[in-house]
Design a protein around this motif. Structure first.
Motif, PDB file in Angstrom:
ATOM      1  N   MET A 164     -15.982  -6.360  24.991  1.00 28.27           N
ATOM      2  CA  MET A 164     -17.208  -6.962  25.534  1.00 28.27           C
ATOM      3  C   MET A 164     -16.975  -7.750  26.811  1.00 28.27           C
ATOM      4  O   MET A 164     -17.937  -8.124  27.493  1.00 28.27           O
ATOM      5  N   GLY A 165     -15.723  -8.014  27.124  1.00 30.15           N
ATOM      6  CA  GLY A 165     -15.402  -8.729  28.366  1.00 30.15           C
ATOM      7  C   GLY A 165     -15.833 -10.184  28.383  1.00 30.15           C
ATOM      8  O   GLY A 165     -16.110 -10.752  29.444  1.00 30.15           O
ATOM      9  N   LEU A 166     -15.901 -10.830  27.209  1.00 25.49           N
ATOM     10  CA  LEU A 166     -16.308 -12.237  27.175  1.00 25.49           C
ATOM     11  C   LEU A 166     -15.149 -13.137  27.604  1.00 25.49           C
ATOM     12  O   LEU A 166     -14.008 -12.912  27.210  1.00 25.49           O
ATOM     13  N   PRO A 167     -15.424 -14.175  28.378  1.00 31.78           N
ATOM     14  CA  PRO A 167     -14.362 -15.113  28.754  1.00 31.78           C
ATOM     15  C   PRO A 167     -13.961 -15.990  27.565  1.00 31.78           C
ATOM     16  O   PRO A 167     -14.741 -16.183  26.630  1.00 31.78           O
ATOM     17  N   SER A 168     -12.731 -16.522  27.626  1.00 35.16           N
ATOM     18  CA  SER A 168     -12.192 -17.338  26.524  1.00 35.16           C
ATOM     19  C   SER A 168     -13.129 -18.471  26.134  1.00 35.16           C
ATOM     20  O   SER A 168     -13.294 -18.786  24.955  1.00 35.16           O
ATOM     21  N   GLN A 169     -13.739 -19.109  27.160  1.00 36.82           N
ATOM     22  CA  GLN A 169     -14.632 -20.241  26.881  1.00 36.82           C
ATOM     23  C   GLN A 169     -15.778 -19.824  25.961  1.00 36.82           C
ATOM     24  O   GLN A 169     -16.111 -20.520  25.002  1.00 36.82           O
ATOM     25  N   GLU A 170     -16.327 -18.638  26.237  1.00 39.74           N
ATOM     26  CA  GLU A 170     -17.453 -18.164  25.426  1.00 39.74           C
ATOM     27  C   GLU A 170     -16.992 -17.804  24.010  1.00 39.74           C
ATOM     28  O   GLU A 170     -17.686 -18.074  23.031  1.00 39.74           O
ATOM     29  N   ILE A 171     -15.797 -17.204  23.930  1.00 44.12           N
ATOM     30  CA  ILE A 171     -15.281 -16.839  22.593  1.00 44.12           C
ATOM     31  C   ILE A 171     -15.001 -18.128  21.812  1.00 44.12           C
ATOM     32  O   ILE A 171     -15.268 -18.207  20.612  1.00 44.12           O
ATOM     33  N   HIS A 172     -14.503 -19.126  22.514  1.00 43.50           N
ATOM     34  CA  HIS A 172     -14.274 -20.440  21.894  1.00 43.50           C
ATOM     35  C   HIS A 172     -15.579 -20.966  21.278  1.00 43.50           C
ATOM     36  O   HIS A 172     -15.607 -21.444  20.153  1.00 43.50           O
ATOM     37  N   GLU A 173     -16.649 -20.866  22.054  1.00 42.52           N
ATOM     38  CA  GLU A 173     -17.945 -21.390  21.566  1.00 42.52           C
ATOM     39  C   GLU A 173     -18.407 -20.634  20.320  1.00 42.52           C
ATOM     40  O   GLU A 173     -18.936 -21.224  19.378  1.00 42.52           O
ATOM     41  N   ILE A 174     -18.179 -19.326  20.302  1.00 42.46           N
ATOM     42  CA  ILE A 174     -18.597 -18.523  19.135  1.00 42.46           C
ATOM     43  C   ILE A 174     -17.793 -18.937  17.896  1.00 42.46           C
ATOM     44  O   ILE A 174     -18.347 -19.166  16.828  1.00 42.46           O
ATOM     45  N   PHE A 175     -16.467 -19.054  18.055  1.00 41.59           N
ATOM     46  CA  PHE A 175     -15.642 -19.441  16.900  1.00 41.59           C
ATOM     47  C   PHE A 175     -15.993 -20.851  16.417  1.00 41.59           C
ATOM     48  O   PHE A 175     -16.015 -21.123  15.217  1.00 41.59           O
ATOM     49  N   THR A 176     -16.287 -21.737  17.365  1.00 42.49           N
ATOM     50  CA  THR A 176     -16.660 -23.104  16.993  1.00 42.49           C
ATOM     51  C   THR A 176     -17.955 -23.085  16.190  1.00 42.49           C
ATOM     52  O   THR A 176     -18.089 -23.778  15.177  1.00 42.49           O
ATOM     53  N   GLU A 177     -18.898 -22.270  16.630  1.00 43.77           N
ATOM     54  CA  GLU A 177     -20.174 -22.129  15.926  1.00 43.77           C
ATOM     55  C   GLU A 177     -19.945 -21.522  14.529  1.00 43.77           C
ATOM     56  O   GLU A 177     -20.484 -22.000  13.532  1.00 43.77           O
ATOM     57  N   TRP A 178     -19.131 -20.487  14.478  1.00 46.36           N
ATOM     58  CA  TRP A 178     -18.848 -19.834  13.186  1.00 46.36           C
ATOM     59  C   TRP A 178     -18.216 -20.821  12.207  1.00 46.36           C
ATOM     60  O   TRP A 178     -18.418 -20.732  11.001  1.00 46.36           O
TER      61      TRP A 178
END
Ligand code: 3PG
Length: 293
Positions: free
Chosen positions: A25-39
């Motif tokens: 999906m080409g998501l940057p680390s910052q965005e993946i961080h936000e998803i994991f934090t939300e999860w």
């Protein structure tokens, strides 16, 4: 040891999720961080999801890059995952997701060959154009469903070991202890504990009404994620094996009737029938017809 085997499975599933976010999906680390934090605020809440979120925003002081991006992709192991696989084979416990995690680490160690192969062997290039929101939701559901399948495998192994070695383990108590403090401590261990409290002799977590329903509601998302991975050439042995375990376990009839026929053909190993008791052998080759092998 089995705790660590399950831990390997969790880590592999999280790594595959990260790979799909990152490479497909080409998501940057910052965005993946936000998803994991939300999860980590929901049903996936666990130590490993929490630290994954934290790892993704750590900056390397030397290069100024995200630290995870400069870490060599060769996973090492002290051996507990391998022991889990070895013991499961000895006890006849199918643990494909844990095995997949162990083997994914082993394959990762072939870095030089992988780099060579990456220049020679064709495959699809990541080209994600799908709907981001629904894909993130599918990944969350796929991760949750796969975790249940993986834990189901680990707990079957514990059950078989307990019977074989007369450990008299209380599986509900083990889930409680793991929830208390260890690497896999996860919110959904409470659901596992409740499942064994409902039925102490539960043969498989997938047969618990609540956990079975949880996977039943998410298997469609898991299929979407495996499809996405295949289309983009991203290896997901953890997700794929969890889905195959689910589909294998819910298959009233598997193609192993053919395997038995082959064994009887070449080795006279005999087979059983669905319509009458006993053990049978067939002279498969019609001596008057067909080529001699
Ligand atoms: C540890 O003890 O550090 C982990 O539980 C497992 O270690 P490994 O990933 O090196 O096998």
């Amino acid at each position: 040891m089995v705790h660590n085997g399950i831990e390997y499975g969790d880590m592999q599933l999280i790594a595959e999720t990260y790979d799909l976010f990152n490479r497909a999906m080409g998501l940057p680390s910052q965005e993946i961080h936000e998803i994991f934090t939300e999860w980590n605020r929901g049903e996936l809440e666990s130590f490993l999801i929490k630290i994954t979120g934290e790892i993704l925003v750590k900056i390397d002081e030397d290069s100024g890059r995200s630290l995870v991006d400069v870490i060599l992709d060769e996973a090492k192991q002290k051996g507990t995952g391998k022991w889990t696989s070895q013991n499961a084979l000895d006890l006849g416990a199918p643990i494909p997701t844990i095995n997949a995690a162990v083997e994914a680490r082993i394959l990762s160690d072939y870095k030089e060959e992988r780099v060579t192969a990456s220049k020679i062997l064709p495959g699809p290039k990541p080209h994600f154009k799908g709907d981001r929101k629904s894909t993130i939701q599918n990944l969350q559901d796929a991760l949750y469903a796969s975790k249940i399948c993986s834990y189901a495998q680990g707990f079957v192994l514990l059950k078989l070991a307990s019977m074989e070695y007369r450990y008299e383990m209380d599986l509900s108590e083990i889930a409680r202890i793991w929830r208390g403090g260890c690497i896999i401590q996860a919110r959904f261990l409470e659901g596992i504990r409740a499942a064994f409290n409902r039925s102490r002799d539960l043969p498989n977590l997938l047969l618990d009404p609540k956990l079975g329903e949880a996977v039943g509601q998410r298997h469609g998302a898991l299929r979407q994620i495996v499809k996405l991975a295949i289309e983009h050439g991203i290896p997901t042995p953890g997700f794929s094996s969890a889905l195959a375990y689910y589909d294998g376990y819910r298959s009233a009839r598997l193609p192993t009737n053919l395997t038995q026929a082959q064994r009887d053909y070449f080795g006279a190993h005999t087979y059983r029938r669905i319509d009458k008791d006993g053990t049978f052998h067939t002279e498969w080759k019609d001596m008057n017809k067909g080529p001699e092998s």
